[in-house]
Design an enzyme around this catalytic site. Structure first.
Site, mmCIF file in Angstrom:
data_model
loop_
_atom_site.group_PDB
_atom_site.id
_atom_site.type_symbol
_atom_site.label_atom_id
_atom_site.label_comp_id
_atom_site.label_asym_id
_atom_site.label_seq_id
_atom_site.Cartn_x
_atom_site.Cartn_y
_atom_site.Cartn_z
ATOM 1 N N ASP A 26 26.108 21.099 15.820
ATOM 2 C CA ASP A 26 27.260 21.468 14.967
ATOM 3 C C ASP A 26 28.232 20.326 14.622
ATOM 4 O OD1 ASP A 26 26.020 23.857 15.436
ATOM 5 O OD2 ASP A 26 27.736 24.861 16.349
ATOM 6 N N GLU A 74 26.582 25.822 12.699
ATOM 7 C CA GLU A 74 27.085 27.191 12.835
ATOM 8 C C GLU A 74 27.619 27.639 11.478
ATOM 9 O OE1 GLU A 74 30.074 27.829 15.874
ATOM 10 O OE2 GLU A 74 30.531 29.841 15.138
ATOM 11 N N LYS A 131 22.541 28.573 12.413
ATOM 12 C CA LYS A 131 22.717 29.589 13.453
ATOM 13 C C LYS A 131 24.001 30.374 13.188
ATOM 14 C CE LYS A 131 24.808 26.286 16.730
ATOM 15 N NZ LYS A 131 26.090 26.920 16.974
ATOM 16 N N LYS A 134 27.029 30.986 18.598
ATOM 17 C CA LYS A 134 27.373 29.743 19.278
ATOM 18 C C LYS A 134 26.115 29.074 19.836
ATOM 19 C CE LYS A 134 31.701 30.682 18.481
ATOM 20 N NZ LYS A 134 32.244 30.144 17.211
ATOM 21 N N VAL A 159 29.224 19.162 19.347
ATOM 22 C CA VAL A 159 30.498 19.860 19.604
ATOM 23 C C VAL A 159 30.328 21.374 19.530
ATOM 24 C CG1 VAL A 159 31.850 17.940 18.699
ATOM 25 C CG2 VAL A 159 31.187 19.758 17.131
ATOM 26 N N THR A 160 31.226 22.091 20.256
ATOM 27 C CA THR A 160 32.112 21.556 21.255
ATOM 28 C C THR A 160 31.476 21.746 22.632
ATOM 29 O OG1 THR A 160 33.345 23.651 21.525
ATOM 30 C CG2 THR A 160 34.182 22.070 19.913
ATOM 31 N N CYS A 164 29.645 25.623 21.843
ATOM 32 C CA CYS A 164 28.276 25.670 21.312
ATOM 33 C C CYS A 164 27.295 24.808 22.092
ATOM 34 C CB CYS A 164 28.278 25.317 19.832
ATOM 35 S SG CYS A 164 29.025 26.623 18.844
ATOM 36 N N GLN A 204 25.918 22.764 41.704
ATOM 37 C CA GLN A 204 24.893 23.558 42.398
ATOM 38 C C GLN A 204 23.492 22.965 42.202
ATOM 39 O OE1 GLN A 204 25.624 27.938 42.226
ATOM 40 N NE2 GLN A 204 27.061 27.410 40.592
HETATM 41 N N1 TIU Z 1 30.220 24.664 17.454
HETATM 42 C C1 TIU Z 1 31.102 25.269 18.231
HETATM 43 O O1 TIU Z 1 31.358 24.851 19.353
HETATM 44 N N2 TIU Z 1 31.790 26.376 17.701
HETATM 45 C C2 TIU Z 1 33.074 26.680 18.025
HETATM 46 O O2 TIU Z 1 33.617 27.661 17.518
HETATM 47 N N3 TIU Z 1 33.729 25.871 18.917
HETATM 48 C C3 TIU Z 1 35.042 25.909 19.279
HETATM 49 O O3 TIU Z 1 35.402 25.173 20.196
HETATM 50 N N4 TIU Z 1 35.863 26.702 18.628
#
Ligand code: TIU
Length: 228
Positions: A26, A74, A131, A134, A159-160, A164, A204
């Protein structure tokens, strides 16, 4: 030799890079540039910029090796038929998913904001997975694409970190993939969530996978190329 030992947490991992794919999650204008989805949620999008250069270095090394490269995005269909009401209604964003912003409709496929940032533009032959969620496995063709190519190991960045990237790593881990996450090639709007997200992966004994630096992974790719 395509099997390389990569310095990682919680411990070094031997990875067959011939069965690995680079998965860049993303890296879209909607998350990294002002006026996109990330900004509508109230985030400081400049916090994500530090991971662009590491992602570029990984992309370049993976291309040199001929590794399978997967970019994910996304986003939702223009008629929002794949966007749950619960997602659209969530929170108090300045603009909701589907509303018109400065980069087109927020988080909608085909709009300028939905595109991958120019620094990491996909090349022909690289997979682009769209997609609605997430995670990169939910309602996508990713699993079939990986299985068709015998991929067992995923090198994950983007990210992030705690949203995701994490959701995708969790999905992949349950499907049997070894996931190695490059710490500096991931980014979050919340530095503390970035750190904790990475710690959760390696805790873990590596409950969800392994974490390495971009340098460590590039060293391994170069070593694989030299000994090929
Ligand atoms: N790609 C992704 O992480 N989608 C999000 O909405 N991330 C946020 O941190 N909002």
């Amino acid at each position: 030799m395509s099997t390389q030992v990569v310095a990682a947490k919680p411990e070094a991992i031997a990875l067959d890079l011939s069965k690995a794919a680079l998965v860049i999650i993303d890296m879209q204008r909607d998350f990294l540039e002002p006026g996109g989805f990330g900004a509508t949620l109230g985030n400081d999008v400049s916090l994500l910029r530090s991971c662009i250069a590491p992602c570029q270095r990984l992309l370049s090394a993976a291309r040199d090796m001929g590794m399978l490269i997967i970019h994910t995005r996304e986003g939702h269909l223009p008629d929002l038929s794949d966007a749950p009401i619960a997602k659209i209604e969530r929170g108090k964003p300045s603009l909701r998913i589907g509303s018109l912003g400065p980069m087109g409709r927020i988080l909608i496929r085909g709009e300028p904001g939905h595109g991958i940032i120019p620094e990491l533009a996909p090349k022909e032959g690289e997979l682009v997975i769209d997609k609605p969620g997430k995670g990169a496995f939910y309602r996508t063709e990713l699993q079939q694409e990986l299985q068709a190519r015998g991929i067992e190991n995923l090198l994950v960045c983007g990210v992030t970190t705690e949203v995701c990237v994490h959701t995708t790593v969790r999905e992949a881990n349950d499907r049997g993939y070894r996931c190695l996450v490059m710490s500096d090639a991931c980014g979050s709007y919340f530095p503390e969530f970035h750190e904790m997200g990475l710690r959760v992966i390696t805790a873990q004994g590596g409950i969800f996978g392994w974490v390495a630096t971009t340098d460590a992974v590039i060293t391994s790719i170069k070593s694989a190329l030299e000994t090929a």
